[in-house]
Design a protein around this motif. Structure first.
Motif, short mmCIF file in Angstrom:
data_model
loop_
_atom_site.label_atom_id
_atom_site.label_comp_id
_atom_site.label_asym_id
_atom_site.label_seq_id
_atom_site.Cartn_x
_atom_site.Cartn_y
_atom_site.Cartn_z
N GLN A 1 0.84 -1.20 0.00
CA GLN A 1 0.00 0.00 0.00
C GLN A 1 0.88 1.25 0.00
N PHE A 2 1.93 1.23 0.82
CA PHE A 2 2.85 2.38 0.86
C PHE A 2 3.48 2.60 -0.52
N LEU A 3 3.92 1.50 -1.15
CA LEU A 3 4.55 1.62 -2.47
C LEU A 3 3.54 2.17 -3.48
N THR A 4 2.30 1.72 -3.39
CA THR A 4 1.26 2.19 -4.30
C THR A 4 1.00 3.68 -4.12
N LEU A 5 1.18 4.17 -2.89
CA LEU A 5 1.00 5.60 -2.62
C LEU A 5 2.21 6.42 -3.10
N GLY A 6 3.19 5.74 -3.70
CA GLY A 6 4.38 6.45 -4.20
C GLY A 6 5.43 6.67 -3.13
N LEU A 7 5.28 5.99 -2.00
CA LEU A 7 6.24 6.17 -0.91
C LEU A 7 7.42 5.20 -1.06
N THR A 8 8.57 5.61 -0.55
CA THR A 8 9.75 4.75 -0.51
C THR A 8 10.06 4.41 0.95
N PRO A 9 9.67 3.21 1.40
CA PRO A 9 9.94 2.84 2.79
C PRO A 9 11.44 2.78 3.09
N VAL A 10 11.83 3.34 4.23
CA VAL A 10 13.22 3.30 4.68
C VAL A 10 13.22 2.63 6.06
N PHE A 11 13.69 1.39 6.10
CA PHE A 11 13.65 0.60 7.34
C PHE A 11 14.92 0.76 8.16
N CYS A 12 14.73 1.02 9.45
CA CYS A 12 15.86 0.93 10.37
C CYS A 12 15.83 -0.45 11.02
N PRO A 13 16.94 -0.89 11.60
CA PRO A 13 16.99 -2.28 12.09
C PRO A 13 16.36 -2.49 13.47
N ILE A 14 15.26 -1.79 13.75
CA ILE A 14 14.55 -1.94 15.02
C ILE A 14 13.15 -2.48 14.72
N ASN A 15 12.81 -3.59 15.32
CA ASN A 15 11.47 -4.15 15.16
C ASN A 15 10.79 -4.26 16.52
N HIS A 16 9.67 -4.95 16.56
CA HIS A 16 8.95 -5.13 17.84
C HIS A 16 8.31 -6.51 17.87
N ASP A 17 7.85 -6.90 19.04
CA ASP A 17 7.27 -8.24 19.19
C ASP A 17 5.74 -8.21 19.25
N GLY A 18 5.14 -7.02 19.10
CA GLY A 18 3.68 -6.90 19.17
C GLY A 18 3.15 -6.85 20.60
N GLN A 19 4.05 -7.09 21.57
CA GLN A 19 3.66 -7.09 22.99
C GLN A 19 4.25 -5.89 23.71
N GLY A 20 4.74 -4.92 22.96
CA GLY A 20 5.27 -3.71 23.59
C GLY A 20 6.78 -3.69 23.73
N GLN A 21 7.46 -4.70 23.17
CA GLN A 21 8.91 -4.75 23.29
C GLN A 21 9.59 -4.47 21.95
N LEU A 22 10.48 -3.47 21.94
CA LEU A 22 11.30 -3.24 20.75
C LEU A 22 12.42 -4.27 20.72
N LEU A 23 12.88 -4.61 19.52
CA LEU A 23 13.94 -5.61 19.36
C LEU A 23 14.87 -5.18 18.23
N ASN A 24 16.12 -5.46 18.41
CA ASN A 24 17.16 -5.12 17.44
C ASN A 24 17.31 -6.29 16.47
N THR A 25 17.27 -6.03 15.16
CA THR A 25 17.40 -7.12 14.18
C THR A 25 18.46 -6.76 13.16
N ASN A 26 19.24 -7.73 12.78
CA ASN A 26 20.26 -7.57 11.75
C ASN A 26 19.64 -7.03 10.46
N ALA A 27 20.26 -6.00 9.89
CA ALA A 27 19.69 -5.32 8.71
C ALA A 27 19.70 -6.21 7.46
N ASP A 28 20.72 -7.07 7.32
CA ASP A 28 20.75 -8.02 6.19
C ASP A 28 19.51 -8.91 6.23
N THR A 29 19.19 -9.36 7.45
CA THR A 29 18.03 -10.24 7.64
C THR A 29 16.74 -9.53 7.27
#
Lengths: 260, 260
Positions: free
Chosen positions: A137-165
């Motif tokens: 949907q973001f791509l369709t809106l003409g947006l270019t997503p820029v991801f940083c290597p921080i994710n979350h578990d859906g339970q309120g916890q941020l998590l660090n993830t390898n950017a290659d992954t």
């Protein structure tokens, strides 16, 4: 025919040098069509931790993401680096949208289970982690997503993830809708037969010569997990994987990986 | 009939206390329908600057956003605070999307012109600043935008903007498509006739009694610019402005501002 999508990953070597990062941004901005950028960390967070007197926690030579580290890398990766890239892309006319995995729940990770080592707040990804629909949907809106290597578990916890992954997971997830080219950018022009010769780039690696290159020891060390990841992405449906210099993404000299 | 939209603004007093912030998030998550959150800064960035030995720059008692300050507040507001709120909202089932003005170019500011004081990297907003269309698209996708007080000028420069101003500008811009309720949350239950009596909340202020309250000195100091802003938003088309306690947004005790 699926539309083309370029997924780029850049790492610390480029991020740590501001003029290199700005040059990469300039080149990335010129790529036509839908595209995604995934960035890693850099030395900045470690340097700031040092200045604040926070010692990095190491176990068996591995870095552990404890609460203080997570706090700081979140600030650095999601705040400083991500916004630095987004604002620069905007100035080149690219409608960049900075994202952690928590934003729009685009990537949900699972805290790495504790086995021999407790890596702390590190998030692993599975096939279900990537919210393909919202990214599309973001791509369709003409947006270019820029991801940083921080994710979350859906339970309120941020998590660090390898950017290659993250880059490989996003590329795989979107390969059903797009013909995805996954670009791993670093400070060499590709996979080299001779580490000391910048021009010894192997132009194509397929499963057949990959086995030979492994056996002969040409591909070893840090390049091995990168290539294993890459072939897995290809087997999953990613069209091609390109290993190239972040400051020469327009040049023909690069390594392209394909299955056959 | 326009659909309802709630725009909430929370400031430093709530952000600085993590359990208060989490309680606000829990209450905000329960609000039905499309909603937007704008958050300010907090003391965290200043404390971190102190720890790093960066002295805040003051001119005539006013804080100046120099390059080092901008760098740090970007990390803190766009990295730490914004992600802390987004990840907590996600855990309550709200599909929050953290945004600076640079992300998706949703808010474009202009660096404040230097007159008597050079405020540094501070961004002012105009009527054209808010990208109403994209915010509406995000809301249509079921997303809840969470704005941090960092914007950009479209030329590659990040700028720090007052969060009250962002909330009012977003509310005004969206008032063409939505019946907007703009909520200014702070640590009091509304506008008080007696600052020492938490129960002396004025339930309704309209242009007629506002003039009286100003004249009699009941409304003074910091509350004045807030209310001027509020009435301007109402005159622009915002349906109502509510001034309330961040931890009691469900309670009837609050101040509602309307034109008549």
């Amino acid at each position: 025919m699926k539309p083309e999508l370029h997924v780029f990953k850049i790492g610390g070597g480029i991020i740590d040098n501001e003029s290199d990062l700005m040059e990469f941004v300039r080149l990335f901005a010129k790529i036509n069509g839908p595209k995604i950028l995934v960035h890693g960390g850099g030395k900045g967070a470690s340097e700031m931790m040092k200045s604040l007197g926070i010692a990095p926690r190491m176990v068996n030579g591995r870095r552990i993401t404890d609460a203080a580290t997570l706090d700081l890398v979140t600030m650095f990766y999601a705040g400083k680096t991500n916004k630095q890239i987004v604002v620069a892309l905007q100035s080149h006319g690219v409608n960049a949208l900075g994202l952690s995995g928590a934003d729009g729940n685009v990537i949900q990770a699972t805290k790495r289970p504790v086995r021999e080592i407790d890596y702390g707040f590190v998030g692993d990804l599975s096939e279900a982690s990537v919210n393909t629909n919202l990214i599309q949907q973001f791509l369709t809106l003409g947006l270019t997503p820029v991801f940083c290597p921080i994710n979350h578990d859906g339970q309120g916890q941020l998590l660090n993830t390898n950017a290659d992954t993250i880059a490989a997971s996003v590329a795989k997830a979107l390969s059903r809708q797009y013909a995805v080219a996954l670009h791993f950018c670093f400070e060499k022009r590709g996979v080299l037969t001779d580490i000391n010769d910048e021009n010894s780039v192997i132009s194509t690696i397929n499963l057949a010569n990959y086995a030979e290159l492994k056996e002969s020891g040409v591909i070893a060390d840090g390049m091995l997990p990168k290539l294993e990841n890459a072939f897995e992405a290809l087997q999953f449906g990613v069209e091609k994987v390109i290993i190239e210099h972040a400051l020469h993404i327009n040049d023909p000299l690069k390594t392209t990986l394909c299955l056959t």
